[in-house]
Design a protein around this motif. Sequence first.
Motif, mmCIF file in Angstrom:
data_model
loop_
_atom_site.group_PDB
_atom_site.id
_atom_site.type_symbol
_atom_site.label_atom_id
_atom_site.label_comp_id
_atom_site.label_asym_id
_atom_site.label_seq_id
_atom_site.Cartn_x
_atom_site.Cartn_y
_atom_site.Cartn_z
ATOM 1 N N LEU A 333 0.831 -1.200 0.000
ATOM 2 C CA LEU A 333 0.000 0.000 0.000
ATOM 3 C C LEU A 333 0.872 1.259 0.000
ATOM 4 O O LEU A 333 0.512 2.283 -0.587
ATOM 5 C CB LEU A 333 -0.939 -0.013 1.208
ATOM 6 N N TYR A 334 2.020 1.196 0.657
ATOM 7 C CA TYR A 334 2.979 2.302 0.576
ATOM 8 C C TYR A 334 3.519 2.433 -0.841
ATOM 9 O O TYR A 334 3.800 3.535 -1.318
ATOM 10 C CB TYR A 334 4.124 2.074 1.560
ATOM 11 N N LEU A 335 3.661 1.297 -1.522
ATOM 12 C CA LEU A 335 4.116 1.318 -2.905
ATOM 13 C C LEU A 335 3.146 2.103 -3.779
ATOM 14 O O LEU A 335 3.560 2.774 -4.733
ATOM 15 C CB LEU A 335 4.270 -0.116 -3.428
ATOM 16 N N LEU A 336 1.862 2.053 -3.454
ATOM 17 C CA LEU A 336 0.876 2.855 -4.184
ATOM 18 C C LEU A 336 1.224 4.335 -4.104
ATOM 19 O O LEU A 336 1.094 5.081 -5.081
ATOM 20 C CB LEU A 336 -0.522 2.639 -3.607
ATOM 21 N N GLY A 337 1.644 4.763 -2.916
ATOM 22 C CA GLY A 337 2.050 6.149 -2.750
ATOM 23 C C GLY A 337 3.248 6.494 -3.605
ATOM 24 O O GLY A 337 3.318 7.586 -4.194
ATOM 25 N N LEU A 338 4.201 5.568 -3.694
ATOM 26 C CA LEU A 338 5.379 5.787 -4.535
ATOM 27 C C LEU A 338 4.977 5.900 -6.001
ATOM 28 O O LEU A 338 5.486 6.758 -6.732
ATOM 29 C CB LEU A 338 6.370 4.639 -4.342
ATOM 30 N N ILE A 339 4.045 5.040 -6.430
ATOM 31 C CA ILE A 339 3.550 5.107 -7.814
ATOM 32 C C ILE A 339 2.882 6.453 -8.073
ATOM 33 O O ILE A 339 3.074 7.070 -9.128
ATOM 34 C CB ILE A 339 2.570 3.945 -8.091
ATOM 35 N N LEU A 340 2.110 6.918 -7.082
ATOM 36 C CA LEU A 340 1.445 8.220 -7.211
ATOM 37 C C LEU A 340 2.474 9.339 -7.366
ATOM 38 O O LEU A 340 2.306 10.250 -8.183
ATOM 39 C CB LEU A 340 0.569 8.476 -5.981
ATOM 40 N N ILE A 341 3.557 9.259 -6.599
ATOM 41 C CA ILE A 341 4.630 10.260 -6.687
ATOM 42 C C ILE A 341 5.294 10.220 -8.057
ATOM 43 O O ILE A 341 5.540 11.264 -8.679
ATOM 44 C CB ILE A 341 5.667 10.032 -5.568
ATOM 45 N N ILE A 342 5.573 9.019 -8.554
ATOM 46 C CA ILE A 342 6.228 8.873 -9.864
ATOM 47 C C ILE A 342 5.339 9.415 -10.980
ATOM 48 O O ILE A 342 5.810 10.127 -11.878
ATOM 49 C CB ILE A 342 6.569 7.387 -10.117
ATOM 50 N N ILE A 343 4.042 9.086 -10.913
ATOM 51 C CA ILE A 343 3.102 9.561 -11.928
ATOM 52 C C ILE A 343 3.062 11.088 -11.977
ATOM 53 O O ILE A 343 2.949 11.704 -13.046
ATOM 54 C CB ILE A 343 1.682 9.007 -11.654
ATOM 55 N N ASN A 344 3.205 11.714 -10.799
ATOM 56 C CA ASN A 344 3.067 13.171 -10.705
ATOM 57 C C ASN A 344 4.406 13.895 -10.540
ATOM 58 O O ASN A 344 4.425 15.062 -10.147
ATOM 59 C CB ASN A 344 2.159 13.516 -9.518
ATOM 60 N N HIS A 345 5.508 13.232 -10.860
ATOM 61 C CA HIS A 345 6.814 13.831 -10.593
ATOM 62 C C HIS A 345 7.026 15.155 -11.342
ATOM 63 O O HIS A 345 7.753 16.028 -10.877
ATOM 64 C CB HIS A 345 7.941 12.838 -10.940
#
Length: 356
Positions: A333-345
């Motif tokens: 679930l923390y990985l979801l946050g990382l994906i969100l960060i990457i998508i919006n970098h």
Amino acid sequence: MKLEKLDFFQPFLVVVAILVFLAMGYVGSFNYRFEDPLKAEVILTILFSCLIFTAGIIAVKRKVSVEKTKELNFLSEKLLLILVIVALILQTLNMVFLGGIPLFNSVLKSNATTNIWRIAYPLFLIMMNLLLAKYYDKKYLLLVVLGALIFGLNGYRTSVLGILGSSFITLYYLKKISRKLGIVFIAIIFIGLLGVGYIASQSIANQHWTLNPIELVFYRAAFTLEVFEKIIPLGGTTHGHILSMIFSSGSPRTFIGNYVLHYDVCLTSTLFGPVYLDFGLIGLTIQMLFMGAFLQLVHKLKKGIGVGIYSIIMTHTLIWIETGPTDIMIWFLYLLGLILIIINHNYIRLNKNQYN
């Protein structure tokens, strides 16, 4: 600051929740378990953790800004709804294959976290919150309650809190929580947690509890903090073994039970216990700094699907205060946050003036 403008679910809530949990455990250590209260070393270590967590929040709050967030248009309402229903069907099949309801049977409960459950729970949790965040409709609240009921039958309070808590936070940021709905939701969460925890404790073989549901909450907090108290003198002696178990195989909580208390039992050891046992105070410092900074960055991205993702991560961080981060499924679930960060970098900016 006016009360209606206060962000109740910003990352600082974790610090408040830690202090409340510590207070409950301190009270519980007098009334339900110990002859002596918690040691000062436990209290000071937890207060130090709160300061480091806060430092991580402040660093990101001052130095990072987000212009906007990116939407994922392929996540249609129909697709999300289908996946939510699939998750409910999978968890129902899980109980059918187990041969009963784990909530009422401690043997079934010990085997309830099957591979089917490991797929069904995160699938429901993620898709339900994305569905609410992206396509809110009052009728979807029935799915939230149904999900909490079906997953609650597994006998784990964390599932109930994960579903209801994250949904509540999502609705809060969508401004869909009226005073009446808020009271109802909080009542359902409170009663659900007390009910699942108490019923599950009564179904444990060879144990006879005399505590009422409220007393049991204080007892659990005291016991979990007692485990952390016993971990502190052993800090750094497992040299990363618990971390390796999380991302490979085995049961970190059972290992902690064997290593710390020397008997075969699955233990919760607080948010601080596993990393302290593995890496001592340095590891605890790194973990708390990372969590504070990470939560604050995801909080800045809480628009669109980001609302649902932040709600999930915040809720399970709060759950970790008692249970500890020992489950790879929750780290996902923390990985979801990382994906969100990457998508919006492309939309994340580092402020040159640290006081912006």
